[in-house]
Design an enzyme around this catalytic site. Sequence first.
Site, PDB file in Angstrom:
ATOM      1  N   ASP A 215       0.897  -1.326   0.014  1.00  0.00           N
ATOM      2  CA  ASP A 215       0.295   0.079   0.122  1.00  0.00           C
ATOM      3  C   ASP A 215       1.124   1.633   0.125  1.00  0.00           C
ATOM      4  O   ASP A 215       2.143   1.877   0.706  1.00  0.00           O
ATOM      5  CB  ASP A 215      -0.947   0.235   0.845  1.00  0.00           C
ATOM      6  CG  ASP A 215      -1.721   1.255   0.979  1.00  0.00           C
ATOM      7  OD1 ASP A 215      -2.923   1.038   0.446  1.00  0.00           O
ATOM      8  OD2 ASP A 215      -1.298   1.819   2.205  1.00  0.00           O
ATOM      9  N   GLU A 307      -1.710  -1.080  -6.509  1.00  0.00           N
ATOM     10  CA  GLU A 307      -2.482  -0.751  -6.248  1.00  0.00           C
ATOM     11  C   GLU A 307      -3.318   0.153  -7.738  1.00  0.00           C
ATOM     12  O   GLU A 307      -2.046   0.433  -8.353  1.00  0.00           O
ATOM     13  CB  GLU A 307      -3.470   0.281  -5.441  1.00  0.00           C
ATOM     14  CG  GLU A 307      -3.589  -0.136  -4.176  1.00  0.00           C
ATOM     15  CD  GLU A 307      -4.521   0.337  -3.099  1.00  0.00           C
ATOM     16  OE1 GLU A 307      -6.099   0.585  -3.069  1.00  0.00           O
ATOM     17  OE2 GLU A 307      -3.745   1.212  -2.708  1.00  0.00           O
ATOM     18  N   ASP A 389      -3.458   1.877   6.407  1.00  0.00           N
ATOM     19  CA  ASP A 389      -2.216   0.928   5.691  1.00  0.00           C
ATOM     20  C   ASP A 389      -2.114  -0.078   5.609  1.00  0.00           C
ATOM     21  O   ASP A 389      -1.865  -0.986   4.368  1.00  0.00           O
ATOM     22  CB  ASP A 389      -0.913   2.001   5.070  1.00  0.00           C
ATOM     23  CG  ASP A 389      -1.180   3.814   5.146  1.00  0.00           C
ATOM     24  OD1 ASP A 389      -2.658   4.142   4.646  1.00  0.00           O
ATOM     25  OD2 ASP A 389      -1.083   4.539   5.640  1.00  0.00           O
TER      26      ASP A 389
END
Length: 449
Positions: A215, A307, A389
């Site tokens: 992340d 992501e 996170d």
Amino acid sequence: MSVVLQAYRYALEPTSAQVAMLRSHCGAQRFAFNWGLARVKANLDQRAAERSYDLEGPELTPPVNWSAYGLRKDWNLAKEEVAPWWSENSKEAYSSGLANLATALRNWTASRDGRRKGRQLGFPRFKGKHTSSSCRFTTGAFGLVDYDRRHVKVPRIGTVRTHESTRKLARHVERGSARIRSATVSLRAGRWFVSFSVEIQRAQATSADSVVGVDLGINMLAVLSTGEMVPNPRRLEAAQRTLRRLQRRASRRTGPDRRIGRSPSVRWSKAQARIARLHARVANARRDGLHKLTTHLVRAHGTVVIEDLNVAGMLRNRRLARHVAGIGLAELRRQLEYKTAWAGTRLHVADRWFPSSKMCSGCGVVKAKLRLAERTYHCQACGLIVDRDLNAARNLAALVESSSSVSCTVTLNEPAGNPCESPPCGAAGTATGRPTWSTPRREATAHAQ
């Protein structure tokens, strides 16, 4: 064992005469690019003017062949007239400029016709003296020298000393596991570099079978699903004080003004050179940190999950733009893509609308709303309290670890805030499993389909 293309880049320490030759070759490439672009643009304008008079088909002026071969053929016919000094530089300088133009025109055509993804590209523009200078060589005497590891060969320029040793590439060449295909010299922030495009054999590394979710953020550069947190060095923020001082100094100098034809002063040029060196130092430090992070991820894990972030949208936030740009998110993803391919590992890019931050990593419940200021995730269903996170990183890792689909993991969508309130509409999108149009809040507790 796989064969890949890898670049080896070295800083150069040329003499004054070699600097003049390097600048001449870069200027020759720019001249050939502008000559070909002017010819293509004049042809397109002529054909557009003829169409305005209702001329079609064979009545129009024949189009210019703007492939690399066609442009090079036309250049050889016209070079004695348009550039009688062309023999002072290597023919590769002109060929590389025309090849770059052919690539730019091909990309523009594909973007206009919808065959190229991404934002629409504009028509190529003329290059100026103060743009980035570079020149590419594909034939001739270029590469490493045999007698030491501190010099490289460049056509028509000769043997140039390097700032660092080239022994790593030399050993691959001596073993026969690497072949130098091309060399590109470039000027960046007042310093000359040479980059060799090498066809090299790389052994597939035996990586672990573990899966790690990554992340990315601003407070922490990366939070891994294993619990490891990589701090953000904030190189650009650390250099802001020096950068502001240098920019104030440059603003007090006499800069260029095209309206009145004023040339910049020497003191202004020196101030701009110091600003460019500072930016280059920040970029080098950022790139070095990203290389160390991506290499660690690829060597320690068999699958890396990240992501698909909307970086362009994040840059439109004036409060976060500089911090987001200083991280280098696109560079990190680019490095992961080619390093995982080299190592034989896998890179999984999660969908942009996957609710990694809103989903509970313990029970799979999805919150309808999660403010950016909430740095700790509190699950009302199972009582899990975890860093925001870290929770997102665990959800990313679960995408690959779990054999079930994402829709099976999302179980409940809870309304945020006071349950007694009834706002007119609820959240929409992938996080809730509902369409993006407005729906009543009473549907917000339905299970995601």
